[in-house]
Scaffold this motif. Structure first.
Motif: not given
Length: 369
Positions: A350-358
């Motif tokens: 989830l942390d990586a997904a949030r970073q990727s989306a940003k």
């Protein structure tokens, strides 16, 4: 002289004859009432009066909210304390269930773990991977259980699908997992104000639909792939309804790549109806879960798919609180879906997904040696 009702006397004699004694309920404290999933344990303890758990204290600073639920469920306001520390000191629970904001899960573990008190939080485990790691370290240091509760853990269909895919190897090596989770939106389904306020705040929830429903797919994928960490995480989020959810995403898609498998997680506050289902594809077949019990299966040489029905006995327990009590009594094995090991990987995803989306870029996860 006190007269014991005959049926109770017979029950006691039966238990003693079989070398058993009546089980004491697990003493549970509730931390927070602002997550609407709290209705599950309040209903179990105060309406159904089931005896595997006993609510000994509630930590909730919002007195009006606590009084509203007291009227609804019939508990005494003497159970309610303004802080976690006071509730723990006065009531001495064996375990707590956290129904507060996700950002506050860490505070709960910090208060409980040094006292030797076990913790179950509502999904996801934390709002960041860093917080999750610190929580995990505290739990291990003080030898307490730190569990994460997902509704889908108690779906017999998911456990039957896992058995078909892993234990029975009925569909061959896994190649693709597609998970759909969500509903029309928290405001659209009329969640209460206390829940809506923090659920739609990126600081207190971590994100919007990305965290609220993306966590289910990350949890199930990690489980189905036996705690593999993905090689990379790619996510796309949207604000389809910025007038309703101005601070957070309401639409999210996460793609997880593994050496020989791909997972697509579709998390949304825009589905036309509530859903929690998944598709698991192997080299030679597939298994779909439709809901908690209904399934569809097609295997090699089948001309068409066939329907299957799972039962409650396929799941580890009837509900999370019965499971929690059974686990703490040593009557059941730890469940992988609720486990700390699984949910640390979920938080990394989830942390990586949030970073990727940003950033608009895939995030590679460093592989452990």
């Amino acid at each position: 002289m006190v007269r014991i009702p005959l049926y109770i006397a017979f029950l006691l004699m039966s238990l003693l004859a079989n070398g058993q004694s009546p089980k004491k309920p697990i003493r549970i404290g509730i931390v927070g009432l602002v997550h609407s999933h709290v209705h599950g344990i309040l209903n179990k303890a105060f309406r159904q009066k089931q005896t595997d758990v006993e609510i000994v204290g509630i930590a909730e600073p919002n007195r009006e909210l606590a009084e509203r639920f007291a009227k609804q469920y019939g508990y005494s306001m003497s159970l309610v304390y303004p802080t976690i520390a006071e509730m723990l000191d006065k009531t001495k629970p064996e375990a707590v269930t956290d129904f507060g904001r996700i950002i506050d899960h860490k505070k709960t573990v910090e208060a409980c773990a040094p006292r030797g008190i076990h913790v179950m939080v509502e999904k996801p485990l934390a709002t960041s991977f860093a917080d999750a790691q610190q929580m995990g370290s505290l739990a291990k240091k003080h030898s307490v259980q730190l569990l994460t509760n997902y509704e889908t853990t108690w779906y017999g269909s998911n456990h039957k699908a896992f058995a078909l895919a892993n234990s029975e190897k009925a569909i061959g090596d896994l190649r693709k997992i597609v998970v759909h989770d969500g509903h029309q939106g928290p405001k659209e389904i009329n969640v209460n104000k206390e829940f809506l306020d923090w659920l739609t705040d990126p600081a207190t929830n971590g994100a919007g639909a990305l965290f609220d429903f993306g966590c289910y797919g990350a949890n199930l994928s990690t489980w189905l792939l036996r705690n593999q960490r993905p090689l990379s995480v790619m996510a796309v989020t949207q604000q389809i309804k910025p007038d309703i959810y101005p601070k957070v995403d309401d639409e999210a898609t996460i793609i997880l790549t593994y050496p020989k498998t791909q997972t697509i997680i579709q998390a949304s506050w825009n589905w036309p109806f509530s859903r929690k289902d998944m598709e698991v594809y192997g080299q030679t077949g597939y298994v779909f879960t439709v809901d908690g019990t209904r399934m569809r299966l097609r295997q090699k040489d089948d001309k068409a798919e066939r329907s299957l029905e799972a039962t409650s006995t396929d799941a580890p327990a009837a509900d999370p609180f019965a499971y929690f009590a059974s686990l703490l009594r040593g009557e059941t094995k730890p469940d992988e879906l609720t486990s700390l090991e699984n949910n640390l990987i979920v938080m990394e995803i989830l942390d990586a997904a949030r970073q990727s989306a940003k950033t608009g870029k895939a995030v590679s996860l460093k592989q452990k040696l």
